[in-house]
Design a protein around this motif. Structure first.
Motif, short mmCIF file in Angstrom:
data_model
loop_
_atom_site.label_atom_id
_atom_site.label_comp_id
_atom_site.label_asym_id
_atom_site.label_seq_id
_atom_site.Cartn_x
_atom_site.Cartn_y
_atom_site.Cartn_z
N THR A 85 0.82 -1.21 0.00
CA THR A 85 0.00 0.00 0.00
C THR A 85 0.86 1.26 0.00
O THR A 85 0.46 2.26 -0.59
N LYS A 86 2.03 1.20 0.61
CA LYS A 86 2.88 2.40 0.61
C LYS A 86 3.44 2.70 -0.78
O LYS A 86 3.90 3.80 -1.03
N PHE A 87 3.40 1.71 -1.67
CA PHE A 87 3.82 1.92 -3.06
C PHE A 87 2.63 2.26 -3.96
O PHE A 87 2.77 2.34 -5.18
N GLY A 88 1.43 2.41 -3.37
CA GLY A 88 0.26 2.79 -4.13
C GLY A 88 -0.56 1.62 -4.68
O GLY A 88 -1.43 1.81 -5.52
N TYR A 89 -0.30 0.42 -4.18
CA TYR A 89 -1.03 -0.77 -4.65
C TYR A 89 -2.20 -1.06 -3.73
O TYR A 89 -2.15 -0.79 -2.53
N LYS A 90 -3.24 -1.64 -4.31
CA LYS A 90 -4.42 -2.03 -3.54
C LYS A 90 -4.56 -3.55 -3.62
O LYS A 90 -4.36 -4.14 -4.66
N LYS A 91 -4.95 -4.13 -2.49
CA LYS A 91 -5.16 -5.57 -2.42
C LYS A 91 -6.44 -5.92 -3.18
O LYS A 91 -7.46 -5.25 -3.05
N SER A 92 -6.37 -6.98 -3.96
CA SER A 92 -7.53 -7.45 -4.71
C SER A 92 -8.58 -8.01 -3.75
O SER A 92 -8.24 -8.64 -2.75
N ASN A 93 -9.84 -7.79 -4.07
CA ASN A 93 -10.93 -8.37 -3.26
C ASN A 93 -11.04 -9.87 -3.47
O ASN A 93 -11.51 -10.59 -2.60
N SER A 94 -10.62 -10.34 -4.63
CA SER A 94 -10.80 -11.76 -4.96
C SER A 94 -9.62 -12.63 -4.56
O SER A 94 -9.76 -13.84 -4.47
N GLN B 71 -6.17 -12.48 -1.89
CA GLN B 71 -5.40 -11.73 -0.90
C GLN B 71 -3.92 -11.60 -1.23
O GLN B 71 -3.23 -10.80 -0.63
N SER B 72 -3.43 -12.37 -2.19
CA SER B 72 -2.02 -12.29 -2.56
C SER B 72 -1.80 -11.48 -3.84
O SER B 72 -0.69 -11.39 -4.33
N LEU B 73 -2.87 -10.87 -4.36
CA LEU B 73 -2.80 -10.08 -5.59
C LEU B 73 -2.93 -8.61 -5.25
O LEU B 73 -3.86 -8.19 -4.57
N PHE B 74 -1.97 -7.81 -5.75
CA PHE B 74 -1.99 -6.37 -5.54
C PHE B 74 -2.01 -5.68 -6.91
O PHE B 74 -1.30 -6.10 -7.82
N LEU B 75 -2.82 -4.63 -7.01
CA LEU B 75 -3.01 -3.95 -8.29
C LEU B 75 -2.77 -2.45 -8.14
O LEU B 75 -3.09 -1.86 -7.11
N LYS B 76 -2.23 -1.86 -9.21
CA LYS B 76 -2.06 -0.42 -9.25
C LYS B 76 -2.51 0.06 -10.62
O LYS B 76 -2.01 -0.40 -11.65
N ARG B 77 -3.48 0.96 -10.60
CA ARG B 77 -3.99 1.53 -11.85
C ARG B 77 -3.55 2.98 -11.93
O ARG B 77 -3.76 3.74 -10.99
N GLN B 78 -2.95 3.33 -13.05
CA GLN B 78 -2.56 4.71 -13.31
C GLN B 78 -2.96 5.04 -14.74
O GLN B 78 -2.51 4.38 -15.68
N ASP B 79 -3.79 6.07 -14.88
CA ASP B 79 -4.30 6.45 -16.20
C ASP B 79 -4.93 5.21 -16.85
O ASP B 79 -5.81 4.61 -16.29
N ASP B 80 -4.45 4.84 -18.01
CA ASP B 80 -4.98 3.67 -18.72
C ASP B 80 -4.12 2.43 -18.50
O ASP B 80 -4.25 1.45 -19.24
N HIS B 81 -3.24 2.46 -17.53
CA HIS B 81 -2.29 1.36 -17.30
C HIS B 81 -2.62 0.62 -16.01
O HIS B 81 -3.20 1.17 -15.09
N ILE B 82 -2.17 -0.64 -15.98
CA ILE B 82 -2.33 -1.45 -14.78
C ILE B 82 -1.05 -2.26 -14.55
O ILE B 82 -0.42 -2.72 -15.50
N THR B 83 -0.69 -2.38 -13.28
CA THR B 83 0.45 -3.22 -12.88
C THR B 83 -0.06 -4.17 -11.81
O THR B 83 -0.81 -3.77 -10.92
N CYS B 84 0.33 -5.43 -11.94
CA CYS B 84 -0.14 -6.47 -11.02
C CYS B 84 1.05 -7.15 -10.36
O CYS B 84 2.06 -7.42 -11.00
N LEU B 85 0.91 -7.43 -9.08
CA LEU B 85 1.90 -8.18 -8.33
C LEU B 85 1.17 -9.28 -7.60
O LEU B 85 0.20 -9.02 -6.88
N ILE B 86 1.60 -10.52 -7.81
CA ILE B 86 1.02 -11.63 -7.07
C ILE B 86 2.16 -12.30 -6.30
O ILE B 86 3.26 -12.48 -6.83
N ILE B 87 1.88 -12.61 -5.05
CA ILE B 87 2.90 -13.17 -4.16
C ILE B 87 2.44 -14.53 -3.65
O ILE B 87 1.29 -14.69 -3.24
N TYR B 88 3.35 -15.49 -3.71
CA TYR B 88 3.10 -16.80 -3.13
C TYR B 88 4.33 -17.20 -2.34
O TYR B 88 5.39 -17.47 -2.92
N VAL B 89 4.22 -17.19 -1.03
CA VAL B 89 5.31 -17.47 -0.10
C VAL B 89 6.50 -16.57 -0.42
O VAL B 89 6.46 -15.38 -0.11
N ASP B 90 7.55 -17.09 -1.07
CA ASP B 90 8.70 -16.25 -1.37
C ASP B 90 8.89 -16.05 -2.87
O ASP B 90 9.96 -15.66 -3.33
#
Length: 156
Positions: A2-11, A13-32
């Motif tokens: 969240t400090k990098f501007g990402y929001k946790k996905s509702n669907s 819990q390991s998926l984080f999304l950041k939308r800027q203008d017409d762009h999207i960046t996704c980060l998914i984390i599994y253990v390490d």
């Protein structure tokens, strides 16, 4: 994240999304392990730099394999499949020499619980059905059959 501007996905819990203008960046984390993807190359690079300042990381480049899912890129697009996962599953349950079928179960199959019948090994049954549920992400043709056999999870 969240400090990098990402929001946790509702669907997930390991998926984080950041939308800027017409762009999207996704980060998914599994253990390490993590996957970073999206259509904003600058944000992806910024995220990698931010994370590497916080954590010890290695960038393995283009995704090839993650959690039993193989990734193949071609001019036609990105394809995901689970060939190795399937072969490992078949080997684990002693069905490596089985014959393929287009439809793994017929409609109106008639499967049901019968009182007095010997039950299958519950732990093994649940593990196999769990693996089949995961497999159905890349093999939707087995979803109906997996749904049917998952009805018997508590008394296989």
């Amino acid at each position: 994240m969240t400090k990098f501007g990402y929001k946790k996905s509702n669907s997930d819990q390991s998926l984080f999304l950041k939308r800027q203008d017409d762009h999207i960046t996704c980060l998914i984390i599994y253990v390490d392990d993590m996957i970073i993807t999206g259509d904003d190359k600058e944000e992806i690079q910024t995220l990698k730099e931010q994370l590497s300042r916080e954590y010890e990381m290695k960038d393995f480049g283009q995704l090839k394999y993650f959690l039993g899912i193989e990734v193949l890129r071609s001019k036609g697009g990105i394809f995901i499949y689970q060939r190795k996962y399937i072969l490992d599953l078949l080997a684990a349950i002693g069905m490596i020499d089985c014959k393929p079928t287009e439809t793994p179960i017929i409609a109106n199959h008639g499967l049901q619980m019968i009182k007095g019948q010997k039950l299958a090994d519950r732990g093994q049954y649940q593990r196999v059905v769990g693996k089949l549920i995961y497999l159905s992400h890349t093999r939707p043709n087995i979803a109906y059959a997996v749904g049917v056999v998952s009805r018997f999870m508590h008394q296989p």
